[in-house]
Design a protein around this motif. Structure first.
Motif, PDB file in Angstrom:
ATOM      1  N   GLY A  79       0.803  -1.212   0.000  1.00 31.47           N
ATOM      2  CA  GLY A  79       0.000   0.000   0.000  1.00 31.47           C
ATOM      3  C   GLY A  79       0.834   1.260   0.000  1.00 31.47           C
ATOM      4  N   ALA A  80       0.128   2.385   0.113  1.00 30.73           N
ATOM      5  CA  ALA A  80       0.759   3.695   0.014  1.00 30.73           C
ATOM      6  C   ALA A  80       1.455   4.090   1.305  1.00 30.73           C
ATOM      7  N   LEU A  81       2.329   5.082   1.164  1.00 26.68           N
ATOM      8  CA  LEU A  81       2.931   5.780   2.292  1.00 26.68           C
ATOM      9  C   LEU A  81       2.732   7.273   2.064  1.00 26.68           C
ATOM     10  N   SER A  82       2.713   8.045   3.133  1.00 25.78           N
ATOM     11  CA  SER A  82       2.629   9.486   2.979  1.00 25.78           C
ATOM     12  C   SER A  82       4.000  10.054   2.635  1.00 25.78           C
ATOM     13  N   SER A  83       4.070  11.360   2.494  1.00 22.17           N
ATOM     14  CA  SER A  83       5.342  12.030   2.221  1.00 22.17           C
ATOM     15  C   SER A  83       5.976  12.541   3.500  1.00 22.17           C
ATOM     16  N   SER A  84       5.603  11.956   4.641  1.00 28.24           N
ATOM     17  CA  SER A  84       6.065  12.484   5.922  1.00 28.24           C
ATOM     18  C   SER A  84       6.719  11.429   6.800  1.00 28.24           C
ATOM     19  N   LEU A  85       7.592  11.913   7.683  1.00 28.76           N
ATOM     20  CA  LEU A  85       8.248  11.087   8.692  1.00 28.76           C
ATOM     21  C   LEU A  85       7.840  11.583  10.067  1.00 28.76           C
ATOM     22  N   ALA A  86       7.823  10.671  11.032  1.00 32.19           N
ATOM     23  CA  ALA A  86       7.501  11.032  12.413  1.00 32.19           C
ATOM     24  C   ALA A  86       8.656  10.627  13.321  1.00 32.19           C
ATOM     25  N   ARG A  87       8.913  11.466  14.333  1.00 25.57           N
ATOM     26  CA  ARG A  87       9.931  11.162  15.331  1.00 25.57           C
ATOM     27  C   ARG A  87       9.403  11.577  16.697  1.00 25.57           C
ATOM     28  N   PRO A  88       9.520  10.722  17.711  1.00 23.09           N
ATOM     29  CA  PRO A  88       8.985  11.054  19.028  1.00 23.09           C
ATOM     30  C   PRO A  88       9.589  12.334  19.605  1.00 23.09           C
ATOM     31  N   LEU A  89       8.769  13.057  20.349  1.00 25.04           N
ATOM     32  CA  LEU A  89       9.231  14.184  21.149  1.00 25.04           C
ATOM     33  C   LEU A  89       9.697  13.667  22.510  1.00 25.04           C
ATOM     34  N   GLY A  90      10.386  14.503  23.257  1.00 22.29           N
ATOM     35  CA  GLY A  90      10.811  14.122  24.603  1.00 22.29           C
ATOM     36  C   GLY A  90      11.690  12.890  24.584  1.00 22.29           C
ATOM     37  N   SER A  91      11.428  11.980  25.520  1.00 22.65           N
ATOM     38  CA  SER A  91      12.225  10.752  25.597  1.00 22.65           C
ATOM     39  C   SER A  91      11.648   9.629  24.753  1.00 22.65           C
TER      40      SER A  91
END
Length: 301
Positions: free
Chosen positions: A97-109
């Motif tokens: 399936g598809a993926l978006s054009s974005s990445l995610a990275r946790p905030l804080g710890s």
């Protein structure tokens, strides 16, 4: 597959198709995020950072999940990383399936990870980790939640499913950034391309892949960690580009407890001769090593 980095990892590859979508680019064929900002400003007023996802087959908004403002104790949750084996973490239900054009990275710890929005956390993804895997591709999302690809496994082959894992993160727990490229691997065509809005860059048209008994996994994944491993003399000083997906058949490799797929240099680069990794020449390996952590990789059979 490489013989064991500092903590015993193994290696292989993946690919997809780029289409215009909203303010950025999205991987085809189905879902995409249409209005992601170019970056998230940490500490600023928390406006929604993800627009409602739309199913390209129906043009209807995806299900909206309510926000969850619960504070969770990350120390009480299992770590999700390359070595984790967590039966509660889902295996990707749509690997082509598809993926978006974005990445995610946790905030804080770190950020709690959910099997489904609104449920109980099944683990946590740290903000930093020695073996990477903390910047992850967004599959789809909405105002309060994003679905992402994850490191680690649900089970250990041959008894368990070692495929690419997924999970949900709360938008309030992550920073969102755009990704300008992805890697597409066509095993049958023997091609590897870096795809951007500007077009395709052919990285390789001659490489080796997994044997029938130890195949290169196919589907969507991401660049987890890139490093030079001097102990791997066969890499001749070139980096190893580790992916988030592991072998579908091996519990571990070379005495290690993981079987990670990767791109890496090897002198013999013809046909189905590897333990699942993609064997490349020096220039191709070095070019892929320039890509950022979290860059999506899609592998076609």
């Amino acid at each position: 597959m490489p013989r064991r980095p500092a903590a015993a990892l193994i290696v292989g590859v993946l690919g997809g198709l780029l289409i215009a979508g909203g303010t950025g680019w999205a991987l085809s064929p189905a879902l995409s995020l249409s209005a992601l900002p170019s970056e998230r400003i940490v500490g600023a007023e928390r406006d929604p950072v993800v627009a409602p996802a739309t199913d390209a087959r129906t043009s209807e908004p995806a299900t909206a999940y309510p926000a969850d403002d619960t504070r969770y104790d990350l120390a009480s949750l299992p770590l999700i990383d390359v070595r984790s084996v967590n039966p509660a973490v889902p295996v990707d239900d749509d690997p082509t399936g598809a993926l978006s054009s974005s990445l995610a990275r946790p905030l804080g710890s770190g950020a709690p990870v959910f099997a489904e929005p609104g449920g109980t956390p099944v683990g946590y993804l740290p903000r930093t980790h020695h073996y990477g895997g903390t910047t992850v591709p967004v599959v789809t999302g909405e105002e309060h939640w994003v679905k992402v690809l994850l490191p680690g496994r649900q089970g250990v082959p041959p008894q368990g499913d070692g495929g690419q894992t997924v999970g949900w993160l709360r938008v309030a727990d992550v920073e969102i950034a755009p990704t300008e490229s992805y890697v597409e691997v066509q095993l049958s065509a023997n091609t590897i391309d870096i795809v951007t809005a500007a077009g395709r860059e052919r990285v390789s048209d001659q490489f080796a892949w997994g044997k029938l008994a130890t195949p290169t996994p196919s589907g969507r994944t991401f660049i987890m960690w890139t490093t030079v491993v001097p102990e791997f003399r066969y890499t001749e000083g070139h980096p190893v580009v580790y992916l988030g997906i592991q072998s579908p058949v091996m519990a571990g490799f070379d005495g290690g407890d993981v079987a990670v797929t990767a791109f890496h240099y090897y002198r013999q680069r013809v046909g189905d001769t590897s333990f699942g990794c993609i064997y490349l020449d020096g220039p191709a390996t070095d070019r892929l090593a320039q890509l950022a952590a979290g860059t999506p990789v899609i592998i076609h059979p």
